[in-house]
Design a protein around this motif. Structure first.
Motif, PDB file in Angstrom:
ATOM      1  N   TYR A 254       0.830  -1.212   0.000  1.00 42.66           N
ATOM      2  CA  TYR A 254       0.000   0.000   0.000  1.00 42.66           C
ATOM      3  C   TYR A 254       0.860   1.256   0.000  1.00 42.66           C
ATOM      4  O   TYR A 254       0.673   2.169  -0.825  1.00 42.66           O
ATOM      5  N   ILE A 255       1.816   1.316   0.919  1.00 44.94           N
ATOM      6  CA  ILE A 255       2.671   2.503   1.034  1.00 44.94           C
ATOM      7  C   ILE A 255       3.508   2.702  -0.225  1.00 44.94           C
ATOM      8  O   ILE A 255       3.645   3.824  -0.731  1.00 44.94           O
ATOM      9  N   SER A 256       4.061   1.624  -0.763  1.00 45.05           N
ATOM     10  CA  SER A 256       4.915   1.725  -1.949  1.00 45.05           C
ATOM     11  C   SER A 256       4.131   2.183  -3.174  1.00 45.05           C
ATOM     12  O   SER A 256       4.594   3.037  -3.941  1.00 45.05           O
ATOM     13  N   VAL A 257       2.931   1.626  -3.352  1.00 48.49           N
ATOM     14  CA  VAL A 257       2.110   1.997  -4.512  1.00 48.49           C
ATOM     15  C   VAL A 257       1.679   3.457  -4.429  1.00 48.49           C
ATOM     16  O   VAL A 257       1.781   4.210  -5.408  1.00 48.49           O
ATOM     17  N   ILE A 258       1.209   3.880  -3.267  1.00 48.50           N
ATOM     18  CA  ILE A 258       0.729   5.251  -3.106  1.00 48.50           C
ATOM     19  C   ILE A 258       1.876   6.256  -3.250  1.00 48.50           C
ATOM     20  O   ILE A 258       1.742   7.275  -3.938  1.00 48.50           O
ATOM     21  N   ARG A 259       3.008   5.968  -2.614  1.00 46.79           N
ATOM     22  CA  ARG A 259       4.132   6.903  -2.678  1.00 46.79           C
ATOM     23  C   ARG A 259       4.831   6.873  -4.032  1.00 46.79           C
ATOM     24  O   ARG A 259       5.548   7.810  -4.385  1.00 46.79           O
ATOM     25  N   GLY A 260       4.617   5.815  -4.779  1.00 42.02           N
ATOM     26  CA  GLY A 260       5.300   5.670  -6.065  1.00 42.02           C
ATOM     27  C   GLY A 260       4.513   6.148  -7.263  1.00 42.02           C
ATOM     28  O   GLY A 260       5.016   6.086  -8.397  1.00 42.02           O
ATOM     29  N   THR A 261       3.296   6.631  -7.054  1.00 42.13           N
ATOM     30  CA  THR A 261       2.472   7.111  -8.165  1.00 42.13           C
ATOM     31  C   THR A 261       1.982   8.527  -7.887  1.00 42.13           C
ATOM     32  O   THR A 261       1.772   8.889  -6.724  1.00 42.13           O
ATOM     33  N   PRO A 262       1.766   9.339  -8.926  1.00 38.74           N
ATOM     34  CA  PRO A 262       1.338  10.732  -8.713  1.00 38.74           C
ATOM     35  C   PRO A 262      -0.064  10.816  -8.114  1.00 38.74           C
ATOM     36  O   PRO A 262      -0.939  10.004  -8.438  1.00 38.74           O
ATOM     37  N   LEU A 263      -0.272  11.809  -7.277  1.00 33.86           N
ATOM     38  CA  LEU A 263      -1.577  12.001  -6.646  1.00 33.86           C
ATOM     39  C   LEU A 263      -2.675  12.218  -7.674  1.00 33.86           C
ATOM     40  O   LEU A 263      -3.783  11.691  -7.525  1.00 33.86           O
ATOM     41  N   ILE A 264      -2.389  12.975  -8.707  1.00 36.31           N
ATOM     42  CA  ILE A 264      -3.422  13.268  -9.705  1.00 36.31           C
ATOM     43  C   ILE A 264      -3.888  11.995 -10.415  1.00 36.31           C
ATOM     44  O   ILE A 264      -5.063  11.831 -10.736  1.00 36.31           O
ATOM     45  N   VAL A 265      -2.966  11.052 -10.617  1.00 33.06           N
ATOM     46  CA  VAL A 265      -3.332   9.758 -11.208  1.00 33.06           C
ATOM     47  C   VAL A 265      -4.210   8.976 -10.237  1.00 33.06           C
ATOM     48  O   VAL A 265      -5.202   8.351 -10.634  1.00 33.06           O
ATOM     49  N   GLN A 266      -3.864   9.010  -8.967  1.00 29.58           N
ATOM     50  CA  GLN A 266      -4.661   8.302  -7.955  1.00 29.58           C
ATOM     51  C   GLN A 266      -6.075   8.876  -7.867  1.00 29.58           C
ATOM     52  O   GLN A 266      -7.050   8.131  -7.724  1.00 29.58           O
ATOM     53  N   ILE A 267      -6.200  10.196  -7.947  1.00 27.71           N
ATOM     54  CA  ILE A 267      -7.517  10.829  -7.902  1.00 27.71           C
ATOM     55  C   ILE A 267      -8.373  10.366  -9.072  1.00 27.71           C
ATOM     56  O   ILE A 267      -9.537   9.979  -8.892  1.00 27.71           O
ATOM     57  N   MET A 268      -7.806  10.377 -10.271  1.00 31.40           N
ATOM     58  CA  MET A 268      -8.552   9.950 -11.463  1.00 31.40           C
ATOM     59  C   MET A 268      -8.895   8.467 -11.369  1.00 31.40           C
ATOM     60  O   MET A 268     -10.032   8.054 -11.670  1.00 31.40           O
ATOM     61  N   PHE A 269      -7.924   7.663 -10.939  1.00 32.41           N
ATOM     62  CA  PHE A 269      -8.138   6.213 -10.862  1.00 32.41           C
ATOM     63  C   PHE A 269      -9.211   5.868  -9.834  1.00 32.41           C
ATOM     64  O   PHE A 269     -10.139   5.102 -10.106  1.00 32.41           O
ATOM     65  N   LEU A 270      -9.088   6.453  -8.629  1.00 34.74           N
ATOM     66  CA  LEU A 270     -10.056   6.160  -7.585  1.00 34.74           C
ATOM     67  C   LEU A 270     -11.427   6.747  -7.893  1.00 34.74           C
ATOM     68  O   LEU A 270     -12.453   6.140  -7.586  1.00 34.74           O
ATOM     69  N   TYR A 271     -11.448   7.913  -8.522  1.00 30.56           N
ATOM     70  CA  TYR A 271     -12.737   8.542  -8.855  1.00 30.56           C
ATOM     71  C   TYR A 271     -13.538   7.664  -9.808  1.00 30.56           C
ATOM     72  O   TYR A 271     -14.681   7.297  -9.535  1.00 30.56           O
ATOM     73  N   TYR A 272     -12.907   7.295 -10.902  1.00 30.31           N
ATOM     74  CA  TYR A 272     -13.625   6.477 -11.876  1.00 30.31           C
ATOM     75  C   TYR A 272     -13.810   5.045 -11.375  1.00 30.31           C
ATOM     76  O   TYR A 272     -14.793   4.387 -11.709  1.00 30.31           O
ATOM     77  N   GLY A 273     -12.867   4.573 -10.558  1.00 28.63           N
ATOM     78  CA  GLY A 273     -13.014   3.228 -10.006  1.00 28.63           C
ATOM     79  C   GLY A 273     -14.126   3.152  -8.980  1.00 28.63           C
ATOM     80  O   GLY A 273     -14.950   2.238  -9.000  1.00 28.63           O
ATOM     81  N   ILE A 274     -14.173   4.146  -8.089  1.00 30.78           N
ATOM     82  CA  ILE A 274     -15.198   4.159  -7.051  1.00 30.78           C
ATOM     83  C   ILE A 274     -16.580   4.364  -7.645  1.00 30.78           C
ATOM     84  O   ILE A 274     -17.536   3.657  -7.311  1.00 30.78           O
ATOM     85  N   THR A 275     -16.708   5.349  -8.547  1.00 25.86           N
ATOM     86  CA  THR A 275     -18.023   5.668  -9.091  1.00 25.86           C
ATOM     87  C   THR A 275     -18.558   4.597 -10.030  1.00 25.86           C
ATOM     88  O   THR A 275     -19.748   4.597 -10.345  1.00 25.86           O
ATOM     89  N   SER A 276     -17.689   3.672 -10.475  1.00 27.16           N
ATOM     90  CA  SER A 276     -18.179   2.557 -11.282  1.00 27.16           C
ATOM     91  C   SER A 276     -18.794   1.461 -10.420  1.00 27.16           C
ATOM     92  O   SER A 276     -19.513   0.594 -10.917  1.00 27.16           O
ATOM     93  N   ILE A 277     -18.507   1.532  -9.099  1.00 21.17           N
ATOM     94  CA  ILE A 277     -19.050   0.535  -8.158  1.00 21.17           C
ATOM     95  C   ILE A 277     -20.126   1.160  -7.268  1.00 21.17           C
ATOM     96  O   ILE A 277     -21.210   0.626  -7.099  1.00 21.17           O
TER      97      ILE A 277
END
Length: 210
Positions: A50-73
């Motif tokens: 968890y820590i490695s993935v979050i710290r290793g990827t840009p926040l803006i990518v995480q926002i887009m990924f989680l936004y579309y991932g969450i709203t699809s469920i």
């Protein structure tokens, strides 16, 4: 240019997103910090991933990924999706802050509390964590300020917070310099307020310690 009332409302949205993200981040941070220092290889491995993935990827990518991932469920507003994404992001950094703080407490105190008959949970709750919190306050304060400024990135999913409002206003008024100067002052004032509150809390902890 919009009235100050419009920017004040946007500043309130920024504060709400920041507050929710910090609550989520602190809960996740404490949880994954304990998992990280756990003797269980499974729990520590999950925390490391968890820590490695979050710290290793840009926040803006995480926002887009989680936004579309969450709203699809689950159907969530862009406000809540952005706040959750920001909270998950900060959880990884807060986890490392708490891990370092917990491990920074003298091991002798842990051994002494166990010798007095306390179990591991009591030792953590009554002895280790209160001292770790004092150690963690300065880096946590920095992370809180970073969270406030990073909240501007939720504009990419349509949240009308300070930066999102400034973008729209700059495009419609053709006054980008003036608009972003005003919004920059809003962020500066909010950061100064955060910094002042954190210093008051640090001073209170120092007084209580003495």
């Amino acid at each position: 240019m919009r009235t100050y009332e419009g920017f004040l409302k946007a500043a309130l949205v920024t504060l709400k997103i920041t507050a929710i993200a910090l609550v989520i981040g602190i809960v996740l941070g404490i949880l994954f910090a304990l998992m990280r220092i756990s003797k269980s290889k499974i729990l520590s491995t999950i925390a490391n991933i968890y820590i490695s993935v979050i710290r290793g990827t840009p926040l803006i990518v995480q926002i887009m990924f989680l936004y579309y991932g969450i709203t699809s469920i689950i159907v969530l507003s862009n406000f809540w999706a952005g706040a959750i994404a920001l909270g998950v992001h900060n959880g990884a950094y807060i986890a490392e802050i708490f891990r370092g703080a917990i491990q920074g407490v003298d091991r002798g105190q842990r051994e002494a509390s166990l010798a007095l008959g306390m179990n591991k949970n009591q030792t953590m709750r009554r002895i280790i964590f209160p001292q770790a919190l004092r150690i963690a306050i300065p880096p946590l304060g920095n992370q809180f300020i970073i969270t406030l400024k990073d909240s501007s990135l939720v504009y990419v999913i349509g949240v009308t917070e300070l930066f999102g409002l400034a973008n729209r206003e700059a495009a419609s008024s053709f006054l980008p310099f003036e608009t972003f100067m005003v919004v920059g002052l809003y962020y500066l004032v909010l950061v100064l307020i955060f910094t002042g509150l954190l210093r008051l809390y640090e001073n209170k902890l120092n007084v209580d310690k003495t």
